[in-house]
Design a protein around this motif. Structure first.
Motif, PDB file in Angstrom:
ATOM      1  N   TRP A 168       0.850  -1.188   0.000  1.00 37.94           N
ATOM      2  CA  TRP A 168       0.000   0.000   0.000  1.00 37.94           C
ATOM      3  C   TRP A 168       0.886   1.238   0.000  1.00 37.94           C
ATOM      4  N   HIS A 195       0.641  -2.818   9.340  1.00 38.88           N
ATOM      5  CA  HIS A 195       1.989  -2.711   8.762  1.00 38.88           C
ATOM      6  C   HIS A 195       3.031  -2.744   9.869  1.00 38.88           C
ATOM      7  N   PRO A 196       3.859  -3.790   9.940  1.00 40.63           N
ATOM      8  CA  PRO A 196       4.897  -3.829  10.976  1.00 40.63           C
ATOM      9  C   PRO A 196       5.781  -2.574  11.014  1.00 40.63           C
ATOM     10  N   VAL A 197       6.005  -1.917   9.885  1.00 40.85           N
ATOM     11  CA  VAL A 197       6.845  -0.716   9.939  1.00 40.85           C
ATOM     12  C   VAL A 197       6.050   0.532  10.315  1.00 40.85           C
ATOM     13  N   ARG A 199       3.591   2.361   8.862  1.00 45.01           N
ATOM     14  CA  ARG A 199       3.194   3.415   7.917  1.00 45.01           C
ATOM     15  C   ARG A 199       2.935   2.786   6.558  1.00 45.01           C
ATOM     16  N   PHE A 200       2.318   3.574   5.655  1.00 44.19           N
ATOM     17  CA  PHE A 200       2.224   3.166   4.260  1.00 44.19           C
ATOM     18  C   PHE A 200       3.536   3.502   3.565  1.00 44.19           C
ATOM     19  N   GLY A 201       3.718   2.941   2.389  1.00 42.79           N
ATOM     20  CA  GLY A 201       4.911   3.254   1.626  1.00 42.79           C
ATOM     21  C   GLY A 201       4.758   4.570   0.878  1.00 42.79           C
ATOM     22  N   GLU A 204       8.962   6.983  -3.126  1.00 42.10           N
ATOM     23  CA  GLU A 204      10.424   6.935  -2.979  1.00 42.10           C
ATOM     24  C   GLU A 204      10.894   5.559  -2.488  1.00 42.10           C
ATOM     25  N   ASP A 205      10.061   4.884  -1.686  1.00 39.04           N
ATOM     26  CA  ASP A 205      10.441   3.551  -1.208  1.00 39.04           C
ATOM     27  C   ASP A 205      10.556   2.573  -2.378  1.00 39.04           C
ATOM     28  N   THR A 227       8.911  -8.004  -3.078  1.00 42.56           N
ATOM     29  CA  THR A 227       7.793  -7.346  -2.412  1.00 42.56           C
ATOM     30  C   THR A 227       8.287  -6.258  -1.471  1.00 42.56           C
ATOM     31  N   LEU A 228       7.688  -5.070  -1.581  1.00 39.61           N
ATOM     32  CA  LEU A 228       7.999  -3.948  -0.685  1.00 39.61           C
ATOM     33  C   LEU A 228       6.681  -3.467  -0.103  1.00 39.61           C
ATOM     34  N   ASP A 229       6.364  -3.934   1.097  1.00 42.26           N
ATOM     35  CA  ASP A 229       5.040  -3.666   1.661  1.00 42.26           C
ATOM     36  C   ASP A 229       5.090  -3.356   3.152  1.00 42.26           C
ATOM     37  N   GLY A 230       6.257  -2.963   3.656  1.00 43.91           N
ATOM     38  CA  GLY A 230       6.363  -2.631   5.074  1.00 43.91           C
ATOM     39  C   GLY A 230       6.024  -3.795   5.991  1.00 43.91           C
ATOM     40  N   GLY A 231       6.141  -5.009   5.481  1.00 42.11           N
ATOM     41  CA  GLY A 231       5.908  -6.202   6.302  1.00 42.11           C
ATOM     42  C   GLY A 231       4.464  -6.682   6.302  1.00 42.11           C
ATOM     43  N   THR A 233       2.313  -8.269   4.210  1.00 44.87           N
ATOM     44  CA  THR A 233       1.926  -9.625   3.813  1.00 44.87           C
ATOM     45  C   THR A 233       2.743 -10.702   4.509  1.00 44.87           C
TER      46      THR A 233
ATOM     47  N   ALA B 168       9.632 -10.087  11.947  1.00 51.88           N
ATOM     48  CA  ALA B 168       9.240  -8.810  11.317  1.00 51.88           C
ATOM     49  C   ALA B 168       7.929  -8.305  11.905  1.00 51.88           C
ATOM     50  N   CYS B 169       6.983  -9.229  12.107  1.00 52.62           N
ATOM     51  CA  CYS B 169       5.685  -8.835  12.679  1.00 52.62           C
ATOM     52  C   CYS B 169       5.858  -8.351  14.111  1.00 52.62           C
ATOM     53  N   GLY B 172       8.699  -5.090  14.204  1.00 59.21           N
ATOM     54  CA  GLY B 172       8.537  -3.930  13.323  1.00 59.21           C
ATOM     55  C   GLY B 172       8.109  -2.679  14.081  1.00 59.21           C
ATOM     56  N   PRO B 173       7.108  -2.814  14.981  1.00 56.61           N
ATOM     57  CA  PRO B 173       6.671  -1.619  15.715  1.00 56.61           C
ATOM     58  C   PRO B 173       7.772  -0.982  16.569  1.00 56.61           C
ATOM     59  N   ARG B 242      14.093   1.300   3.883  1.00 54.56           N
ATOM     60  CA  ARG B 242      13.327   1.549   5.113  1.00 54.56           C
ATOM     61  C   ARG B 242      11.909   1.006   5.061  1.00 54.56           C
ATOM     62  N   TYR B 243      11.376   0.691   3.860  1.00 54.46           N
ATOM     63  CA  TYR B 243      10.023   0.131   3.791  1.00 54.46           C
ATOM     64  C   TYR B 243      10.056  -1.377   3.565  1.00 54.46           C
ATOM     65  N   SER B 245      10.413  -5.007   4.792  1.00 53.98           N
ATOM     66  CA  SER B 245      10.436  -5.844   5.990  1.00 53.98           C
ATOM     67  C   SER B 245       9.575  -7.074   5.783  1.00 53.98           C
ATOM     68  N   GLY B 246       9.966  -8.167   6.453  1.00 49.58           N
ATOM     69  CA  GLY B 246       9.179  -9.400   6.437  1.00 49.58           C
ATOM     70  C   GLY B 246       9.271 -10.193   5.155  1.00 49.58           C
ATOM     71  N   GLN B 247      10.265  -9.881   4.313  1.00 51.12           N
ATOM     72  CA  GLN B 247      10.335 -10.528   3.010  1.00 51.12           C
ATOM     73  C   GLN B 247      11.520 -11.466   2.870  1.00 51.12           C
TER      74      GLN B 247
END
Lengths: 243, 264
Positions: A168, A195-197, A199-201, A204-205, A227-231, A233, B168-169, B172-173, B242-243, B245-247
């Motif tokens: 996303w 999203h584990p990180v 935020r949304f992407g 730039e990501d 895949t770049l989804d901030g964790g 999936t 990662a899950c 991550g936070p 930075r975006y 993770s979990g992959q």
């Protein structure tokens, strides 16, 4: 930095969103960039970037813009938020046209004239797991994933081909998705919590990965979906923490 | 200006084939590098600096705790943890002894668990400084599809993949990204061992014949180098990712994009 110095890149769908992010990032890395879209040249496009008004679903029009490239990014894509039962013939043309035929047209036209190079297709997490009410879009991205592997296998070692599968990303497409929700604000907060990180992407990501895949550092990377989804999936959709 | 300027990294298996290339790359990018391994064979110097050696047995919790305490004393935080220590037993399950099975899991899975677990306090310090911290595990394309005669190895890498997603899950936070690199064939002592191992060593073919066959089966017509892998590790360690993770990041020269199997 100039990781793409001396390279020439063609990025489809550079008007906005992820495509624009990739165009800007490639320019800052020293690449000569050509981009395209169905409308006229956007006023805010950097002067050094070449623009073609191009409908990628039109093979004859694509043939008009073919020139040797080091990097081809097939980013142009359309989504229609409908189930199979709701989708019309016009929806099929609107989604499958650019997302499938368009990617195919571009690859078929550019592969023969690319001496060596990297093709980067924009797939999606939606090609791996289904978003509700996005039937044609989900299927179109699975097509992109399959085509990516085929190009890597058939046209390596001359051409490397990979797909980036964004999750996303903060673009107009994401807003259109939230507009479907009963309470868009609550849906947005719920989605961020998944999203584990945290935020949304941002475009730039995705551009950061595109730079890497386009560069010579990725010489051994081919045939893969990144895949770049901030964790998102990596976690089960049944997220007990949200109950 | 390097991409890892000011960051502190610890690389397990840091004296091995891929781990050594990662340490050298991290030094070139400006990081402070701790190369952790069982023994400090060879030079720790590269043209871009010198890794600090940490004696580490990843299967031993006291050894892991001592290594992390050492990093904490010397650097105060840990931005990057690369779990590159790994072993490969080239056998079917029938030939694999329980001891070999347990040792494979101890190094490849328990080692990843222990170093990650005990790195968390130092990684939180790095993450709280505004940037994200990055753990990079070593899975393998063998965690997705099997090579013959590598049963325990394949199973350990599948476990690392699942552990990567879980970490990662959970973390991550806290600002800690967790990914796994899944290499295909890479020219290392481990690959050399594969050529002379039971799986292919009995074919009577010369090593060069086997190497050429291996190149030919890749869409990119080559196997990887440790530097190819270090390139992706460096990207995942940097703030550009930075975006991410979990992959599970497969890098295999296109090998597993095709249906065709190795014909050694």
């Amino acid at each position: 930095m100039t990781r793409l110095a001396g390279k020439h890149a063609f990025v489809t769908g550079g008007r906005q969103g992820i495509g624009r992010g990739i165009v800007v990032a490639f320019v800052s890395e020293g690449a000569a960039v050509t981009t395209c879209g169905r409308g006229p040249r956007p006023d805010d496009l950097p002067e050094t970037v070449a623009w073609h008004t191009l409908d990628v679903t039109d093979a004859a029009a694509v043939a008009q813009v073919v020139q040797p490239m080091d990097i081809l990014v097939n980013n142009a894509g359309v989504q229609v938020e409908k189930t199979v039962a709701e989708s019309t013939d016009a929806d099929w043309e609107a989604v499958i046209g650019p997302n499938c035929r368009g990617v195919f047209n571009m690859c078929r036209a550019f592969i023969p004239v690319m001496k060596r190079g990297s093709i980067i297709n924009i797939g999606s997490i939606s090609g791996q797991v289904a978003d509700p009410s996005m039937a044609l879009y989900n299927a179109s991205k699975a097509f992109v994933h399959g085509l990516t592997r085929s190009i890597a296998v058939d046209h390596g070692p001359r051409i490397r081909c990979n797909a980036i599968c964004p999750g996303w990303i903060n673009t107009g497409m994401l807003e259109a998705g939230f507009d479907l929700a009963k309470d868009p604000g609550a849906a947005r907060n719920d989605a961020i919590a998944r999203h584990p990180v945290g935020r949304f992407g941002e475009p730039e990501d995705i551009a950061a990965m595109a730079i890497w895949l386009a560069s010579d550092e990725a010489a051994f990377a081919s045939g893969q979906l990144f895949t770049l989804d901030g964790g998102m999936t990596a976690a089960s959709p049944l997220n007990p923490g949200l109950f | 200006m390097g991409t890892l300027e000011g960051k502190v990294a610890l690389v397990t298996g840091g004296r091995g084939g891929i781990g050594r290339a990662i340490c050298d790359r991290f030094l070139r990018e400006g990081a402070t590098v701790f190369a952790a391994d069982l023994s400090a064979a060879g030079s720790l110097s590269s043209p871009d600096g010198e890794s600090r050696f940490v004696q580490l047995d990843v299967t031993s919790e006291p050894s892991v705790q001592a290594a992390m305490a050492h990093v904490g004393d010397e650097a105060g935080q840990l931005d990057i943890l690369v779990n590159a220590a790994g072993i490969e037993i080239e056998k079917t399950i029938e030939e694999t002894s329980l001891e070999e099975w347990n040792h494979s899991f101890a190094v490849n899975v328990t080692g990843t668990f222990l170093t990650s677990k005990h790195s968390l306090p130092l990684m939180r310090k790095a993450a709280s400084a505004g940037a994200s911290a990055s753990i990079i595990n070593f899975g393998s394309y063998d965690g997705f599809i099997a090579d013959p005669g590598l049963a325990a190895y394949c199973a350990t890498k599948g476990a690392v993949h699942a552990l990567t997603r879980a970490m990662a899950c959970d973390h991550g936070p806290e600002g800690i990204r967790v990914n796994a690199i899944c290499p295909g064939y890479v020219d290392t002592p481990m690959m050399q061992s594969f050529f002379s191992g039971d799986a292919v060593g009995g074919t009577g073919k010369s090593e060069e014949t086997l190497r050429q066959a291996m190149r030919d089966v890749h869409p990119m017509r080559t196997y990887g180098t440790p530097d190819d892998i270090a390139n992706l590790v460096n990207w995942l360690a940097s703030d550009e990712a930075r975006y991410a993770s979990g992959q599970l990041w497969v890098i295999d020269g296109g090998l597993s994009a095709q249906v065709q199997q190795m014909r050694l």
